[in-house]
Design an enzyme around this catalytic site. Structure first.
Site, PDB file in Angstrom:
ATOM      1  N   PHE A 133     -16.197 -13.033 -35.488  1.00 11.11           N
ATOM      2  CA  PHE A 133     -16.510 -12.002 -36.482  1.00 11.11           C
ATOM      3  C   PHE A 133     -17.820 -12.286 -37.214  1.00 11.11           C
ATOM      4  O   PHE A 133     -18.434 -11.362 -37.745  1.00 11.11           O
ATOM      5  CB  PHE A 133     -15.426 -11.935 -37.570  1.00 11.11           C
ATOM      6  CG  PHE A 133     -14.085 -11.478 -37.114  1.00 11.11           C
ATOM      7  CD1 PHE A 133     -13.839 -10.136 -36.896  1.00 11.11           C
ATOM      8  CD2 PHE A 133     -13.054 -12.383 -36.914  1.00 11.11           C
ATOM      9  CE1 PHE A 133     -12.583  -9.697 -36.493  1.00 11.11           C
ATOM     10  CE2 PHE A 133     -11.801 -11.961 -36.520  1.00 11.11           C
ATOM     11  CZ  PHE A 133     -11.563 -10.620 -36.302  1.00 11.11           C
TER      12      PHE A 133
ATOM     13  N   SER B 203     -19.332  -2.453 -32.332  1.00 10.33           N
ATOM     14  CA  SER B 203     -19.258  -1.323 -33.259  1.00 10.33           C
ATOM     15  C   SER B 203     -19.495  -0.003 -32.533  1.00 10.33           C
ATOM     16  O   SER B 203     -20.258   0.046 -31.555  1.00 10.33           O
ATOM     17  CB  SER B 203     -20.342  -1.525 -34.318  1.00 10.33           C
ATOM     18  OG  SER B 203     -20.549  -0.336 -35.028  1.00 10.33           O
TER      19      SER B 203
ATOM     20  N   THR C 266     -21.317   2.060 -33.504  1.00  8.65           N
ATOM     21  CA  THR C 266     -22.736   2.383 -33.718  1.00  8.65           C
ATOM     22  C   THR C 266     -23.511   2.359 -32.393  1.00  8.65           C
ATOM     23  O   THR C 266     -24.553   3.007 -32.276  1.00  8.65           O
ATOM     24  CB  THR C 266     -23.349   1.411 -34.758  1.00  8.65           C
ATOM     25  OG1 THR C 266     -24.664   1.844 -35.053  1.00  8.65           O
ATOM     26  CG2 THR C 266     -23.442   0.002 -34.280  1.00  8.65           C
TER      27      THR C 266
ATOM     28  N   TYR D 213     -29.441  -3.994 -37.169  1.00  5.91           N
ATOM     29  CA  TYR D 213     -28.021  -4.362 -37.109  1.00  5.91           C
ATOM     30  C   TYR D 213     -27.394  -3.802 -35.822  1.00  5.91           C
ATOM     31  O   TYR D 213     -26.767  -4.524 -35.055  1.00  5.91           O
ATOM     32  CB  TYR D 213     -27.262  -3.832 -38.338  1.00  5.91           C
ATOM     33  CG  TYR D 213     -25.781  -3.807 -38.117  1.00  5.91           C
ATOM     34  CD1 TYR D 213     -25.046  -4.989 -38.146  1.00  5.91           C
ATOM     35  CD2 TYR D 213     -25.103  -2.616 -37.790  1.00  5.91           C
ATOM     36  CE1 TYR D 213     -23.675  -4.984 -37.882  1.00  5.91           C
ATOM     37  CE2 TYR D 213     -23.749  -2.605 -37.535  1.00  5.91           C
ATOM     38  CZ  TYR D 213     -23.040  -3.787 -37.574  1.00  5.91           C
ATOM     39  OH  TYR D 213     -21.697  -3.776 -37.290  1.00  5.91           O
TER      40      TYR D 213
ATOM     41  N   LYS E 121     -25.771  -5.647 -32.116  1.00  6.80           N
ATOM     42  CA  LYS E 121     -24.483  -5.416 -31.441  1.00  6.80           C
ATOM     43  C   LYS E 121     -24.716  -5.057 -29.970  1.00  6.80           C
ATOM     44  O   LYS E 121     -24.010  -5.522 -29.074  1.00  6.80           O
ATOM     45  CB  LYS E 121     -23.687  -4.318 -32.158  1.00  6.80           C
ATOM     46  CG  LYS E 121     -23.213  -4.728 -33.543  1.00  6.80           C
ATOM     47  CD  LYS E 121     -22.237  -5.916 -33.491  1.00  6.80           C
ATOM     48  CE  LYS E 121     -21.846  -6.436 -34.852  1.00  6.80           C
ATOM     49  NZ  LYS E 121     -21.143  -7.723 -34.825  1.00  6.80           N
TER      50      LYS E 121
ATOM     51  N   ASN F  27     -20.522   1.476 -48.135  1.00  8.10           N
ATOM     52  CA  ASN F  27     -19.530   2.234 -47.376  1.00  8.10           C
ATOM     53  C   ASN F  27     -18.721   3.159 -48.273  1.00  8.10           C
ATOM     54  O   ASN F  27     -18.550   2.910 -49.468  1.00  8.10           O
ATOM     55  CB  ASN F  27     -18.585   1.286 -46.614  1.00  8.10           C
ATOM     56  CG  ASN F  27     -19.347   0.482 -45.578  1.00  8.10           C
ATOM     57  OD1 ASN F  27     -19.459  -0.729 -45.697  1.00  8.10           O
ATOM     58  ND2 ASN F  27     -19.889   1.157 -44.587  1.00  8.10           N
TER      59      ASN F  27
ATOM     60  N   GLY G 168     -30.528   8.266 -41.400  1.00  8.17           N
ATOM     61  CA  GLY G 168     -29.901   7.484 -40.329  1.00  8.17           C
ATOM     62  C   GLY G 168     -28.429   7.785 -40.091  1.00  8.17           C
ATOM     63  O   GLY G 168     -27.830   7.248 -39.168  1.00  8.17           O
TER      64      GLY G 168
HETATM   65  N1  UDP Z   1     -20.904   8.309 -47.589  1.00  4.13           N
HETATM   66  C1  UDP Z   1     -21.091   9.072 -48.739  1.00  4.13           C
HETATM   67  N2  UDP Z   1     -21.282   8.408 -49.929  1.00  4.13           N
HETATM   68  C2  UDP Z   1     -21.277   7.044 -50.026  1.00  4.13           C
HETATM   69  C3  UDP Z   1     -21.061   6.288 -48.843  1.00  4.13           C
HETATM   70  C4  UDP Z   1     -20.894   6.951 -47.645  1.00  4.13           C
HETATM   71  O1  UDP Z   1     -21.114  10.301 -48.689  1.00  4.13           O
HETATM   72  O2  UDP Z   1     -21.454   6.529 -51.127  1.00  4.13           O
HETATM   73  C5  UDP Z   1     -20.701   8.998 -46.296  1.00  4.13           C
HETATM   74  C6  UDP Z   1     -21.778   8.658 -45.280  1.00  4.13           C
HETATM   75  O3  UDP Z   1     -22.862   9.540 -45.414  1.00  4.13           O
HETATM   76  C7  UDP Z   1     -21.018   8.859 -43.975  1.00  4.13           C
HETATM   77  C8  UDP Z   1     -19.580   8.466 -44.321  1.00  4.13           C
HETATM   78  O4  UDP Z   1     -19.496   8.539 -45.735  1.00  4.13           O
HETATM   79  O5  UDP Z   1     -21.022  10.208 -43.616  1.00  4.13           O
HETATM   80  C9  UDP Z   1     -19.223   7.058 -43.869  1.00  4.13           C
HETATM   81  O6  UDP Z   1     -20.205   6.176 -44.332  1.00  4.13           O
HETATM   82  P1  UDP Z   1     -20.038   4.605 -44.237  1.00  4.13           P
HETATM   83  O7  UDP Z   1     -21.279   3.983 -44.801  1.00  4.13           O
HETATM   84  O8  UDP Z   1     -18.734   4.213 -44.846  1.00  4.13           O
HETATM   85  O9  UDP Z   1     -19.906   4.352 -42.677  1.00  4.13           O
HETATM   86  P2  UDP Z   1     -20.956   4.622 -41.473  1.00  4.13           P
HETATM   87  O10 UDP Z   1     -21.992   5.576 -41.950  1.00  4.13           O
HETATM   88  O11 UDP Z   1     -21.477   3.304 -41.126  1.00  4.13           O
HETATM   89  O12 UDP Z   1     -20.136   5.231 -40.398  1.00  4.13           O
END
Ligand code: UDP
Length: 339
Positions: A82, A126, A128, A151, A155, A201, A299
């Site tokens: 991890f 991930s 991603t 990042y 991966k 997140n 992004g």
């Molecule tokens: N998000 C949001 N406000 C925040 C954090 C995240 O609206 O303060 C949205 C973000 O734009 C995405 C979703 O929540 O659409 C998940 O984001 P996160 O960063 O948790 O995961 P990832 O983008 O890596 O999938």
């Protein structure tokens, strides 16, 4: 019972996996440099399991120290790796740090696995790697898209390193788990996510706003091509995700694996929007989370959710925790944190 080396074992997903491993009778050795976790996590693991796993405060990029660990704990059956840096934005600012941390630790570990004849590895990858998939839900055969961040690139490169090494060493077997979005905490609230500074997140940000630590949640964009205009993700309960590691390990240790390297999506198969997550969190926990819509975050992928059929069928693993439980556990954990 097997002897498992868990790097990053005091981290968010690592600690929940350690609990599952211990509760299923495995011996665990944790290696973690505490760069994004703390020793109190070990107390949480003890409170849940009644077991103190071996713990080594070591950085996986330090080959000499890693060798010392393997000499101290002989006959390890498998490694679950991890330990890695995981903040997307930080990786854009500090790419070398990300390449060094995430790739050097993997290279060290693989080299030591060959030298010490440890044949099995479970690797944290991930979703991603899929970028914005052309087809949803996304399965493991979908093309890998050019990484959006250093990042994400670590991966992708890590998956390639494992594949190349397996081709050259027939004894090496690997399971690559492509995680979707892990959320929630252990139902005991003894372990959970400990965000570093202001959370990036969604889930920890919602929970901290509900707790009054943040003034309001910013929803990044409601003009996406989705039913309510906000982005869609596949949110997976962290305990379900931890159990996927146990299933992967069983698969490896029982020699069930047909290919040397097998890749599995670890998700629920259900896509949820940011607004759906927020609304459900408020409903199940009976509270209000101040929020506003702001511009899109650079992004961000518009929508992605998993086809988890391969893991369901081959690993006999399935995400089982209802979203309502996950969101209650997330809130319970947040309330347990010192302000
Ligand atoms: N998000 C949001 N406000 C925040 C954090 C995240 O609206 O303060 C949205 C973000 O734009 C995405 C979703 O929540 O659409 C998940 O984001 P996160 O960063 O948790 O995961 P990832 O983008 O890596 O999938």
């Amino acid at each position: 019972m097997a002897k498992i080396l868990v790097t990053g074992g005091t981290g968010y997903i690592g600690s929940h996996t350690v609990v599952e491993l211990l509760q299923n009778g495995n011996e665990v050795i944790i290696v973690d440099n505490l760069s994004n976790s703390n020793v109190q996590v070990l107390e949480g693991i003890y409170k849940i399991t009644g077991i103190n796993p071996a713990f080594e405060n070591v950085d996986c990029t330090d080959y000499v120290q890693m060798e010392r660990v393997l000499n101290k704990y002989p006959n390890i059956d498998a490694v679950i790796h991890f330990a890695a840096s995981k903040a997307v934005a930080e990786s854009v600012e500090k790419p070398l740090m990300y390449y060094r941390n995430n790739l050097l630790s993997l290279i060290n570990l693989l080299e030591l696995m060959l030298n010490y004849k440890i044949p099995n590895i479970v690797f944290s990858s991930s979703c991603t790697v899929y970028g914005q998939p052309d087809k949803l839900p996304v399965d493991e055969k979908a093309p890998i898209k050019k990484a959006e961040s250093p990042y994400g690139n670590t991966k992708q490169i890590a998956e390639e390193i494992i594949t190349d090494l397996a081709a050259a060493n027939k004894q090496l077997k690997a399971v690559v788990l492509r995680y979707f979005n892990p959320i929630g905490a252990h139902p005991s609230a003894h372990i959970g996510e400990i965000p570093n500074g202001i959370p990036n997140n969604l889930m920890p940000y919602i929970a901290q706003t509900a707790a009054g630590k943040r003034t309001e949640l910013k929803i990044y964009g409601n003009d996406y091509n989705t039913p309510d205009g906000t982005c869609i993700r596949d949110y997976i309960d962290v305990v379900d995700l931890a159990k996927a590691h146990l299933a992967a390990l069983t698969h490896l240790l029982n020699n069930k694996q047909e290919k040397q390297v097998e890749v599995f999506n670890v998700g629920t198969g259900r896509g949820l929007s940011v607004l759906e997550m927020l609304t459900t969190f408020q409903e199940v926990n009976k509270l209000k989370v101040p929020h506003k819509i702001v511009a899109r975050r650079k992004g961000d992928i518009e929508q992605v959710w998993a086809d988890p059929t391969h893991a369901n069928n081959t690993l006999q693993w399935k995400a089982l925790t209802p979203l309502t439980e996950t969101l209650k556990n997330a809130w319970k954990w947040e309330q347990n944190q010192k302000k």
